[in-house]
Enzyme design. Structure first.
Site, short mmCIF file in Angstrom:
data_model
loop_
_atom_site.label_atom_id
_atom_site.label_comp_id
_atom_site.label_asym_id
_atom_site.label_seq_id
_atom_site.Cartn_x
_atom_site.Cartn_y
_atom_site.Cartn_z
N ASN A 158 0.84 -1.20 0.00
CA ASN A 158 0.00 0.00 0.00
C ASN A 158 0.87 1.24 0.00
O ASN A 158 1.22 1.79 1.04
CB ASN A 158 -0.94 -0.01 1.20
CG ASN A 158 -2.01 -1.07 1.05
OD1 ASN A 158 -2.95 -0.90 0.28
ND2 ASN A 158 -1.84 -2.19 1.75
N GLU A 159 1.20 1.66 -1.21
CA GLU A 159 2.10 2.79 -1.38
C GLU A 159 1.42 4.08 -0.96
O GLU A 159 0.19 4.12 -0.79
CB GLU A 159 2.52 2.87 -2.85
CG GLU A 159 3.31 1.66 -3.34
CD GLU A 159 4.73 1.58 -2.78
OE1 GLU A 159 5.01 2.19 -1.72
OE2 GLU A 159 5.56 0.88 -3.39
N PRO A 160 2.21 5.15 -0.76
CA PRO A 160 1.64 6.44 -0.38
C PRO A 160 0.42 6.79 -1.24
O PRO A 160 0.43 6.60 -2.45
CB PRO A 160 2.79 7.41 -0.64
CG PRO A 160 4.01 6.58 -0.43
CD PRO A 160 3.67 5.21 -0.88
N SER A 162 -2.56 5.40 -0.55
CA SER A 162 -3.58 4.36 -0.31
C SER A 162 -4.50 4.82 0.82
O SER A 162 -4.03 5.28 1.86
CB SER A 162 -2.91 3.04 0.10
OG SER A 162 -2.01 2.62 -0.89
N THR A 177 10.41 1.83 -3.67
CA THR A 177 10.15 0.41 -3.44
C THR A 177 10.85 -0.44 -4.50
O THR A 177 11.46 -1.47 -4.20
CB THR A 177 8.63 0.15 -3.48
OG1 THR A 177 8.01 0.99 -2.52
CG2 THR A 177 8.32 -1.30 -3.20
#
Ligand code: GLP
Length: 619
Positions: A158-160, A162, A177
């Site tokens: 859940n990347e920035p 989300s 990532t």
């Protein structure tokens, strides 16, 4: 109940001395959950994570299974995420990771394993994700969700950005990532761009959540997640809103928490030497005032009046710390012969010293201490560089291909039959490369070649420091040569090899790194081997006369308060170092900035203004 020291922490956080200890505690909790459910004839539903972080925890579960009869027959597992497009058999797929790290070693029925399907076709992704959610629901929800944390603060993938309500879905991976995964995939170009991941909302539905983090590299993001605002810029911060979430940290990952870094802000601090230095440098940086200009009221207004009572007034304290910092600076890392050494970081005698620079992987040594190696050699010390591994895992296929091409070309221009064998060999190499493709695993011969290339570079680069080639040594520790990233299993023979080498060198000073790294990284594994060996040789005569200086390679740089020896460099010396580092052609490195940043810190504290500084901490 939170203690006074934990007042800044918005989610329960426990700090352990080591990742191993924390993992054992968690494994005990999981085992008792499984057994409790067994007694009730129910399933225990575990949410599992990948990455280096949970590896020691999985090893402990396997041990409990083997030695204490823990059965996984009643366990259902749901993994957080999977790279999009990777076959389950792909060596970097999370499916394969889970098999190698856990599933193949316990009695968990394969029908009870769930991992988001990375190979589903693009137009079926939405459906497959909904199916995954439904499956979790049918299992009755997740009892205990295990998490790691990415450098962007992500949980799962859940990347920035989300949202807290997000569910299982496809996501585009963040640049950072992908960079972090580049080594596993042997180059960022091979890292998938997309992944399927449980959403934050899916994770939040778990009845209990435990997030683990190890090593100083995670310290800053952990602090933001634990003490900062809840924000979708750091998905781990959402855990603050969960009723039963907990962070498990090792000492390294806890370093930026207020209670560890600024204990005077959360209660009465014990003002030992290192804390005083930390507090004064912090205050100086915060107020943007040189140390010598800090006033009594500055201290009083920042929760440090007890420091003044014990060690003040400000004027006296400032001078004391200023001198201490001043004394860390030396152009004589091996000690200055025939000089009073009471206030120098390293003792004057013996002179010359046997200095041993240990590097987990080639390039660690130059990046962190190229200038210092230069000086040691120049000042007449007997310097040896010991590479613990060949570094072949860091060499790209491109570099190997380039080498084979050159070999072929060269041979084609020679008529002698002696060149037949090299040509055959080059051909074989190119075939091997093609057969394995970008994702395949290197066979031993390919790794051998990559190791040779890396060694060649190391020799080439180190020659620029004036070090004689006979002083460069490769130990090729077996854990590395037989393993790969995140799958290292150090054993007795690793320790034995290092012990033998140390006994041979009997150094007066050792330079080493890795204590701040993730314990399962190459640096982390190497440091733990080193620590064990140093314990074994503790009684040896040479050991008692040996100082260990810790340097930082690609981990978090030392804070200015942690530096015990600062070796300054002139602009020319820095240029020379950057040039030498650039000779490590098979790896992209950026040098110089960090050394300059350390020098800037010293300047801001009101000390001399150098171009660059290499920093060391006494062990
Ligand atoms: C990946 C995984 C995460 C993991 C993170 C950190 O992004 N999807 O689940 O927490 O990496 O990895 P590591 O534990 O290796 O630091």
């Amino acid at each position: 109940m939170k203690s006074e020291a934990e007042q800044f922490e918005k989610v329960p956080t426990t700090i352990y001395a080591s990742a191993g200890e924390a993992s054992r505690v968690l494994a005990v909790e999981v085992a008792s959950l499984i057994r409790k459910k067994q007694a009730e004839s129910k399933h225990a539903v575990l949410g599992l994570a990948t990455g280096s972080t949970p590896v020691p925890f999985y090893r402990e579960l396997i041990r409990l299974h083997r030695e204490e009869g823990l059965s996984f027959q009643n366990v259902l597992t749901f993994n957080l995420d999977e790279y999009f497009g990777l076959e389950p058999t792909h060596r970097e797929s999370y499916f394969r990771f889970m098999r190698e790290q856990l599933f193949d070693h316990v009695d968990l029925p394969s029908s009870q394993i769930h991992i988001p399907p990375g190979t589903v076709s693009r137009d079926r992704v939405f459906e497959a994700c909904q199916e995954y959610e439904a499956e979790i629901e049918r299992a009755g929800g997740i009892d205990l969700q295990i998490l790691g944390i990415g450098r962007t603060g992500h949980i799962g993938f859940n990347e920035p950005g989300s949202s807290m309500e997000s569910r299982t879905r496809m996501i585009t991976l963040d640049g950072i990532t992908r960079e972090d995964a580049a080594r596993d995939f042997q180059g960022i170009e091979n890292v998938p761009r997309f992944a399927l991941t449980m959403g934050v909302g899916t994770i939040m539905n778990a009845r209990r959540i435990v997030l683990m983090a190890w090593g100083e590299n995670k310290a800053d993001i952990v602090r933001q997640a634990v003490e900062g605002e809840v924000t979708d810029a750091i998905s781990a911060s959402f855990l603050q809103k969960h009723a039963n979430a907990q962070f498990l940290l090792d000492a390294g990952a806890s370093q930026s928490l207020t209670r560890v870094r600024y204990p005077w802000l959360v209660g009465t601090a014990t003002w030992d030497r290192s804390l005083i230095r930390r507090a004064v440098t912090w205050l100086s940086a915060k107020l943007k005032k040189p140390v010598l200009k800090l006033l009594d009221e500055d201290y009083n207004e920042h929760g440090m009046s007890d420091l003044l009572t014990e060690h003040g007034p400000a004027y006296q304290l400032n001078i004391r710390i200023f001198n201490e910092l001043q004394h860390t600076i030396t152009g004589w890392p091996g000690g200055k012969p025939q000089e009073d050494d009471r206030y120098r970081p390293e003792r004057a005698l013996p002179f010359p010293k046997r200095s041993l620079v240990i590097a987990p992987e080639p390039s660690d040594e130059l990046r962190a201490m190229g200038g210092t190696i230069d000086r040691l050699v120049e000042q007449g010390h007997s310097v040896d560089v010991l590479f613990l591994t060949s570094g072949n895992l860091g060499v790209s296929d491109d570099a190997a291909e380039h080498f084979a091409d050159v070999l072929k070309e060269l041979a084609a221009t020679r008529s002698s039959s002696a060149w037949k064998e090299p040509v055959r060999y080059a051909g074989q190499l190119l075939d091997d490369l093609e057969a394995k493709g970008p994702f395949g695993e290197d066979n031993q011969s390919l790794r051998g070649i990559k190791g040779l290339l890396r060694r060649g570079e190391a020799r080439h680069a180190l020659r620029a420091t004036g070090l004689d080639e006979s002083r460069i040594h490769f130990l090729d520790l077996p854990f590395y040569e037989n393993g790969r990233y995140r799958r290292f299993h150090p054993q007795e023979d690793d320790q034995e090899a290092l012990r033998e080498a140390l006994t041979k060198f009997r150094p007066h000073q050792i330079y080493m790194t890795g204590n701040a790294s993730d314990p399962s990284s190459v640096g982390g594994v190497c440091f733990s081997i080193f620590r064990q060996v140093m314990e074994k040789v503790a009684k040896r005569k040479w050991r008692q006369d040996c100082r260990v200086w810790l340097y930082r390679s690609n981990e978090k740089p030392l804070g200015v308060y942690e530096i015990d020896m600062a070796v300054p460099m002139s602009p020319d010396q820095l240029k020379h170092k950057v040039k030498a580092v650039s000779l490590y052609a098979t790896e992209e490195l950026s040098t110089g900035q960090r050394d300059r940043a350390v020098a800037r810190y010293y300047d801001q504290l009101g000390l001399a203004n150098y171009e660059a500084i290499e920093a060391f901490r006494a062990w």
